[in-house]
Each structure stands twice: as structure tokens, then as C-alpha cells.
Design an enzyme around this catalytic site. Structure first.
Site, PDB file in Angstrom:
ATOM      1  N   TRP A 158     -18.901 120.846   7.141  1.00 19.71           N
ATOM      2  CA  TRP A 158     -19.426 122.192   7.415  1.00 19.71           C
ATOM      3  C   TRP A 158     -19.743 122.276   8.916  1.00 19.71           C
ATOM      4  CZ3 TRP A 158     -25.109 123.747   7.177  1.00 19.71           C
ATOM      5  CH2 TRP A 158     -25.244 125.144   7.197  1.00 19.71           C
ATOM      6  N   ALA A 174     -25.065 121.832  -1.987  1.00 14.25           N
ATOM      7  CA  ALA A 174     -25.285 123.276  -1.834  1.00 14.25           C
ATOM      8  C   ALA A 174     -24.569 124.091  -2.903  1.00 14.25           C
ATOM      9  CB  ALA A 174     -24.820 123.722  -0.444  1.00 14.25           C
ATOM     10  N   LYS A 191     -26.487 129.596  -3.403  1.00 18.98           N
ATOM     11  CA  LYS A 191     -25.273 129.940  -4.146  1.00 18.98           C
ATOM     12  C   LYS A 191     -25.521 129.932  -5.650  1.00 18.98           C
ATOM     13  CE  LYS A 191     -23.310 129.268  -0.001  1.00 18.98           C
ATOM     14  NZ  LYS A 191     -24.029 128.572   0.971  1.00 18.98           N
TER      15      LYS A 191
HETATM   16  C1  LMR Z   1     -20.530 128.757   4.341  1.00 18.10           C
HETATM   17  O1  LMR Z   1     -20.152 127.614   4.612  1.00 18.10           O
HETATM   18  O2  LMR Z   1     -19.790 129.758   4.416  1.00 18.10           O
HETATM   19  C2  LMR Z   1     -21.923 128.969   3.850  1.00 18.10           C
HETATM   20  O3  LMR Z   1     -22.581 127.744   3.736  1.00 18.10           O
HETATM   21  C3  LMR Z   1     -22.673 129.962   4.639  1.00 18.10           C
HETATM   22  C4  LMR Z   1     -23.048 129.459   5.995  1.00 18.10           C
HETATM   23  O4  LMR Z   1     -24.244 129.546   6.308  1.00 18.10           O
HETATM   24  O5  LMR Z   1     -22.188 129.009   6.758  1.00 18.10           O
END
Ligand code: LMR
Length: 394
Positions: A127, A210, A243
Site C-alpha cells: 500500500w 484492513a 471496509k
Molecule cells: C486504498 O488502498 O484505496 C484504501 O486503503 C484507501 C486509502 O486510504 O488509500
């Protein structure tokens, strides 16, 4: 004084939200930020959330501060949801945080406080905000191989080889389930091998979970987290309720620190309270109270689980539909991985140029690394997406 500030890079995921809003085409498809949308394109408030909010509104007679680590009932409920009975509750320090991102941030801060030169091993890719926060905190990161561009599955040999380079005092950041951004996940045997490496190296796992309930089910998605927590002396777990409870804007998360002994547990709990105080004092309560109200009540919990399961199965159906449509249009099985991936996301595995072409020519918005939010699709938009993918020659 503020003239010394530098422009900061826009967040790649959030920048898409505005671009999509500005696009006048009514055929546009938003597969950017990780938000669930139903068949009508809405992100609904879940039934049990509405009911819990009503109960809270009726019963709540004060908005006075909770504790620095939040309402203990929320921590208890979430520790149960995530860890089950994998470890003794008495070993788990926990602090409510503003969202899962808040938990991730506090976890990194805790690592930095304990060991300023700790290296954090991160999956390549991960991420983007993991990397951004680590960079902001000036912490060392070491990427480990994760995604196999050929198979669109996990490069497991590469992952294991890289993790063997970790040592005691390092942290290995793992996605508990539903890997973001790829959608490619480890199987149970592979998780066991990762646990063995953690035990051999002495590195500390930090698990970001998450999307519990979005992959193979609430318990199946937590299985790896539970096994890791039970197999190593200490670990950190950052959980998000955004989520699976659909309470994105309520900013509801929990950081858990599992300790080896009571002295370490006491230190962990105190550190979590201290960190909350430094960063925001008391964590938000409304979302946390919704979650504990739901999880503590059999009827609400049952209804929440049923609705979450509808969402999960809906996403699986969309995956099957997309893979099937692409098989029909391409005459090949090369998109079969879309049905194998789990969670909200799948990495298509194409170039930023093709992603741009999809956006400009077809109004399809996905992150530049070709991450698609499967939960942003519906049965009508799947054929549009499939035709566009083939049209741009992916
Ligand atoms: C995402 O990866 O789209 C979500 O976790 C929202 C975010 O805050 O990036």
C-alpha cells in the site's frame, strides 16, 4: 516562515478521486480508491451500523472523554474478532486509533521508539501509504519480493529468500489477508513457511489487516494473523473497521501489540496510551462504539455478518464474471488470475501507459500500477471494463 515548505507529492490513490469527479462522461468507471459500491454505485451504510447508531443515539447520555486508548469494550470486541482465542487476552495491549491508517502510523512510531534503527521489510509492492509514512518518519525500509509479474500470483521463493535477510530487531510488515494492491495472497502452507522464517530470524511481524471478511470469510481471513500471533513472542497488528463495517469516514481502527510476558504487556499498553496522547489524545469514539455495539449483540452481529458475506460473495461473483468475459474476448486463460485473487483489489499487471489509455479513451480509472478496485464494479460495468482491456491491447 512557511515559504520554506516544499510541494508534497499527491497521494496516487486519492488524486484519482478528483480526476474521476471531474470527468463528465457518464460511462466512466471508478476503480480507484478502495471503497465498496453496491450494484447501484452507492456505498451504503450497513443495516447493523444503522441499527447500532440508533441504539447509541437513544442510550448515550454523555460525550465525555473515553480513555486515551479508547473504550475498552471496543478493544475487547476487536481483539476477539481479529485474534479469536489464538493468544491470551492478557497479553494483548490495544489502542483505538483514527482508522487503520492511524493504527499503522502508531505501530511505526512504537517501533521507532523501541528501536530507532529498526529496518521495516515491506512487500514489493505494498500500500503506497505504508511507504509514505515510513519515509515521513525517516525509517529504514527494505523491500521483499512479492508479486510475480508473469503469473500475477505471489513470487513465494523470492519472498522467502528476501525475508531470510531479516534479523532480530527488524520488522516484517505483512498483509493479514487480501493483499493491497495486488490481490495475490499466500496459502496456509506458505504462511507456515513465513512463520518458520520469522522464528528463525527473530524478526518481529507487523500485520496490517484492513479487509477481514472480504477474502475467504471472517475467520479464514484472520487465520494467518492468529497463527502468527500464537507462534512468535511478540507482534503488532493494525486492524481497520473502515471496509468490513463500511464506516470509512468514522475513522475506526485498533492497534494491538502482543507481548511475551506481563511486564512487556504493561509497557506496551502504557506506550500505546502515550503515543495516542502525543498525536491526538483521545481516539474517535463513534465508529468504535458502533463496532462494539454490533459485535456484542447476537442479532446485530448476525445481521452484520450476513451483509458482509453478501458483499464478499458479490465481489467473488464480479471476479468470476470479469475473468469469464475476458476469457471469451481474448480467447485465452491469461486473465484467470482475477478469479484467484482475493479481496478488494487485483493488480492487472500492465504498464502505466495502458492504464492512462484506459482512462483517457474509456473513462476507466485505476491506480497507475494497474490496481483495480473490484468492489467498484457491478454486473453492468464488468463487460465495459473487459472490452476496454482488450481494446487497449492488454
Ligand atoms: C486504498 O488502498 O484505496 C484504501 O486503503 C484507501 C486509502 O486510504 O488509500
Amino acid at each position: 516562515m512557511f515559504e520554506t515548505l516544499k510541494e508534497q507529492p499527491a497521494d496516487k490513490i486519492l488524486a484519482l478521486v478528483q480526476m474521476y469527479r471531474d470527468d463528465p462522461r457518464d460511462t466512466k468507471v471508478d476503480l480507484g480508491v478502495g471503497v465498496y459500491k453496491d450494484a447501484t454505485g452507492l456505498t451504503p451504510v450497513m443495516r447493523a451500523v444503522k441499527a447500532a447508531e440508533q441504539r447509541i443515539w437513544e442510550a448515550q447520555d454523555t460525550k465525555v472523554y473515553t480513555g486515551l486508548t479508547g473504550d475498552p469494550a471496543f478493544a475487547d470486541a476487536m481483539v476477539g474478532l481479529v485474534l479469536g482465542d489464538a493468544v491470551s487476552r492478557g497479553t494483548v495491549a490495544a489502542a483505538a486509533t483514527p482508522g487503520g491508517t492511524g493504527a499503522v502510523r502508531q505501530a511505526f512510531e512504537m517501533i521507532k521508539m523501541a528501536k530507532p534503527d529498526a529496518r521495516v521489510f515491506v512487500s514489493d509492492p505494498t500500500w503506497p501509504n505504508h511507504l509514505s509514512i515510513l519515509k515521513y518518519l525517516e525509517m529504514d525500509m527494505v523491500p521483499y519480493r512479492y508479486f510475480d509479474d508473469e503469473t500475477r500470483g505471489v513470487d513465494f521463493d523470492g519472498m522467502l529468500a528476501d525475508l531470510k535477510g531479516a534479523q532480530a530487531g527488524d520488522v516484517v510488515l505483512l498483509h493479514g489477508c487480501c493483499h493491497n494492491p495486488t490481490g495475490a495472497n499466500l496459502n496456509a502452507t506458505q504462511w507456515d513457511a513465513v512463520i518458520e522464517v520469522l522464528q528463525e530470524t527473530g524478526a518481529t511481524p507487523m500485520i496490517d489487516i484492513a479487509y477481514q471478511g472480504f477474502g475467504d470469510g471472517l475467520d479464514a481471513d484472520a487465520a494467518a494473523t492468529r497463527k502468527i500471533a500464537a507462534s512468535v513472542p511478540e507482534c503488532l497488528i493494525a486492524a481497520s473497521c473502515s471496509k468490513n463495517f463500511g464506516i470509512y469516514r468514522e475513522r475506526t481502527g485498533l492497534l494491538m501489540a502482543v507481548a511475551a510476558d506481563p511486564a512487556a504487556h504493561k509497557l506496551n499498553q502504557g506506550t500505546l496510551a502515550y503515543l495516542n496522547r502525543q498525536n491526538f489524545s483521545f481516539p474517535p469514539d463513534h465508529g468504535a462504539r458502533i463496532v462494539s455495539t454490533i459485535l456484542e449483540d447476537d442479532t446485530l452481529r448476525g445481521d452484520w455478518m450476513a451483509e458482509l458475506e453478501e458483499v464478499r460473495l458479490g465481489m467473488l461473483g464480479l471476479r468470476e464474471q470479469l475473468a469469464g468475459e475476458l476469457q471469451r474476448l481474448s480467447g485465452s486463460d491469461r486473465f484467470g488470475f482475477l478469479a484467484e485473487h482475493r479481496g478488494m483489489f487485483s493488480r492487472l499487471g500492465t504498464t502505466p501507459q495502458k492504464v492512462e489509455e484506459l482512462r483517457e479513451k474509456h473513462g476507466i480509472y485505476m491506480v497507475g500500477d494497474s490496481r483495480m478496485n473490484i468492489a467498484g464494479l457491478n454486473t453492468q460495468s464488468v463487460p465495459i471494463l473487459a472490452a476496454a482491456i482488450i481494446d487497449v491491447g492488454i
